[in-house]
Design a protein around this motif. Structure first.
Motif, PDB file in Angstrom:
ATOM      1  N   GLU A  40       0.846  -1.197   0.000  1.00  0.00           N
ATOM      2  CA  GLU A  40       0.000   0.000   0.000  1.00  0.00           C
ATOM      3  C   GLU A  40       0.883   1.250   0.000  1.00  0.00           C
ATOM      4  O   GLU A  40       1.036   1.943   0.997  1.00  0.00           O
ATOM      5  N   PHE A  41       1.463   1.534  -1.159  1.00  0.00           N
ATOM      6  CA  PHE A  41       2.430   2.622  -1.261  1.00  0.00           C
ATOM      7  C   PHE A  41       1.813   3.981  -0.960  1.00  0.00           C
ATOM      8  O   PHE A  41       2.444   4.833  -0.346  1.00  0.00           O
ATOM      9  N   ALA A  42       0.575   4.188  -1.407  1.00  0.00           N
ATOM     10  CA  ALA A  42      -0.071   5.487  -1.185  1.00  0.00           C
ATOM     11  C   ALA A  42      -0.262   5.765   0.299  1.00  0.00           C
ATOM     12  O   ALA A  42      -0.159   6.921   0.736  1.00  0.00           O
ATOM     13  N   ALA A  43      -0.540   4.713   1.083  1.00  0.00           N
ATOM     14  CA  ALA A  43      -0.749   4.910   2.517  1.00  0.00           C
ATOM     15  C   ALA A  43       0.516   5.435   3.188  1.00  0.00           C
ATOM     16  O   ALA A  43       0.455   6.315   4.050  1.00  0.00           O
ATOM     17  N   PHE A  44       1.668   4.907   2.780  1.00  0.00           N
ATOM     18  CA  PHE A  44       2.923   5.367   3.387  1.00  0.00           C
ATOM     19  C   PHE A  44       3.190   6.827   3.030  1.00  0.00           C
ATOM     20  O   PHE A  44       3.697   7.597   3.851  1.00  0.00           O
ATOM     21  N   GLY A  45       2.849   7.213   1.804  1.00  0.00           N
ATOM     22  CA  GLY A  45       2.976   8.617   1.442  1.00  0.00           C
ATOM     23  C   GLY A  45       2.056   9.499   2.260  1.00  0.00           C
ATOM     24  O   GLY A  45       2.426  10.609   2.656  1.00  0.00           O
ATOM     25  N   ALA A  46       0.845   9.002   2.532  1.00  0.00           N
ATOM     26  CA  ALA A  46      -0.101   9.768   3.343  1.00  0.00           C
ATOM     27  C   ALA A  46       0.397   9.912   4.781  1.00  0.00           C
ATOM     28  O   ALA A  46       0.212  10.972   5.407  1.00  0.00           O
ATOM     29  N   TYR A  47       1.024   8.862   5.316  1.00  0.00           N
ATOM     30  CA  TYR A  47       1.598   8.951   6.668  1.00  0.00           C
ATOM     31  C   TYR A  47       2.650  10.055   6.729  1.00  0.00           C
ATOM     32  O   TYR A  47       2.726  10.818   7.706  1.00  0.00           O
ATOM     33  N   LEU A  48       3.461  10.139   5.685  1.00  0.00           N
ATOM     34  CA  LEU A  48       4.501  11.175   5.655  1.00  0.00           C
ATOM     35  C   LEU A  48       3.877  12.560   5.590  1.00  0.00           C
ATOM     36  O   LEU A  48       4.392  13.511   6.193  1.00  0.00           O
ATOM     37  N   VAL A  49       2.764  12.695   4.873  1.00  0.00           N
ATOM     38  CA  VAL A  49       2.070  13.982   4.809  1.00  0.00           C
ATOM     39  C   VAL A  49       1.568  14.377   6.199  1.00  0.00           C
ATOM     40  O   VAL A  49       1.654  15.552   6.600  1.00  0.00           O
ATOM     41  N   VAL A  50       1.044  13.404   6.962  1.00  0.00           N
ATOM     42  CA  VAL A  50       0.582  13.693   8.323  1.00  0.00           C
ATOM     43  C   VAL A  50       1.736  14.180   9.192  1.00  0.00           C
ATOM     44  O   VAL A  50       1.610  15.176   9.925  1.00  0.00           O
ATOM     45  N   LEU A  51       2.874  13.496   9.101  1.00  0.00           N
ATOM     46  CA  LEU A  51       4.044  13.925   9.876  1.00  0.00           C
ATOM     47  C   LEU A  51       4.495  15.320   9.448  1.00  0.00           C
ATOM     48  O   LEU A  51       4.880  16.139  10.286  1.00  0.00           O
ATOM     49  N   THR A  52       4.454  15.589   8.167  1.00  0.00           N
ATOM     50  CA  THR A  52       4.849  16.915   7.674  1.00  0.00           C
ATOM     51  C   THR A  52       3.960  17.992   8.268  1.00  0.00           C
ATOM     52  O   THR A  52       4.428  19.082   8.628  1.00  0.00           O
ATOM     53  N   GLY A  53       2.661  17.703   8.371  1.00  0.00           N
ATOM     54  CA  GLY A  53       1.757  18.664   8.991  1.00  0.00           C
ATOM     55  C   GLY A  53       2.123  18.948  10.439  1.00  0.00           C
ATOM     56  O   GLY A  53       2.071  20.098  10.895  1.00  0.00           O
ATOM     57  N   VAL A  54       2.511  17.897  11.172  1.00  0.00           N
ATOM     58  CA  VAL A  54       2.941  18.085  12.557  1.00  0.00           C
ATOM     59  C   VAL A  54       4.212  18.920  12.616  1.00  0.00           C
ATOM     60  O   VAL A  54       4.364  19.793  13.486  1.00  0.00           O
ATOM     61  N   TRP A  55       5.131  18.681  11.680  1.00  0.00           N
ATOM     62  CA  TRP A  55       6.377  19.457  11.664  1.00  0.00           C
ATOM     63  C   TRP A  55       6.092  20.937  11.407  1.00  0.00           C
ATOM     64  O   TRP A  55       6.747  21.805  11.983  1.00  0.00           O
TER      65      TRP A  55
END
Length: 251
Positions: A40-55
């Motif tokens: 599920e490659f898209a899910a891992f990209g979405a996780y990174l987007v969530v972390l970016t928002g926190v940053w």
């Protein structure tokens, strides 16, 4: 790198959030990342987007995270080798034969390991070591674990300084750690440091008992954490859980 080098002081909403909320949110986020199927490659990209928002909220620049994330380099090196040494079905990639299962296993290690490291660094950047221990105490983590971790944080720099003094003393007496036949002196020095550390720990423990130590870190007037704080702090974990459910449903 000491534990304090991972903390980035600030006054953002992420910094001011109760530590127990951030610990739970980070734990649930990592669980969702680990439970996600590797395809599920898209899910891992979405996780990174969530972390970016926190940053962005915590004002943590990528250049601060990048050198601290290098701790996972040994695992990345292993993951890079898997496509070439793995078995099963093979395919050609840029003229090189690689294992499909090995490539997916390597991707799985890199993606989940990187996201886990970045999530942990985000927690450490917004929460000081003492606050993390306080959060664990509020989450009813066993008192013995809290005590050991507290003493480790307080005395790790002291022990490191003593190790440096012992090394300088050996070098002043002709010890050269570059030669293999002098490894015995280094081993004896490590043993001596262990004995000194153990004895220091006993003395510190007796001093604590004589001053009324009851086995728990005191926390006068713990602040009240509202439901709104919990809901706000668990937003990243909630988004990750939604992505995990979507990935499992699509799979």
């Amino acid at each position: 790198m000491s534990a304090h080098a991972l903390h980035r002081p600030g006054d953002t909403s992420a910094h001011l959030l109760a530590p127990q909320i951030k610990i739970v949110s980070t734990f649930l986020f990592v669980v969702c990342v680990v439970a996600t199927p590797r395809t599920e490659f898209a899910a891992f990209g979405a996780y990174l987007v969530v972390l970016t928002g926190v940053w962005v909220i915590a004002r943590i620049p990528p250049r601060w995270l990048a050198p601290r994330a290098l701790i996972e380099v040994p695992f990345v090196a292993l993951a890079v080798l898997l496509p070439f040494v793995g078995g099963g079905t093979r395919t050609d990639m840029l003229g090189v034969s690689v294992s499909v299962d090995g490539a997916l296993a390597g991707w799985n290690i890199v993606a989940k390991g990187t996201l886990g490291v970045l999530a942990s660094l985000t927690l450490a950047a917004t929460t000081s070591p003492s606050e993390i221990l306080l959060g664990l105490q509020r989450l009813r983590v066993p008192k013995l674990i809290i005590t050991v971790a507290t003493l480790m944080l307080r005395y790790v720099e002291l022990i490191a300084a003593e190790a440096r003094r012992m090394r300088l003393a050996r070098i002043a007496r002709g010890h050269d750690p570059r030669f293999l036949w002098q490894v015995g002196a280094t081993a004896r020095g490590i043993g001596t440091l262990f004995v000194r550390t153990y004895e220091r720990g006993e003395r510190v423990h007796l001093a604590m008992l004589s001053r009324g130590w009851t086995g728990a870190m005191p926390e006068p007037n713990p602040p009240r954490v509202s439901t709104v704080d919990w809901l706000a702090g668990l937003v990243p974990a909630g988004l990750a859980a939604a992505m995990l459910v979507g990935a499992l449903w699509a799979g």
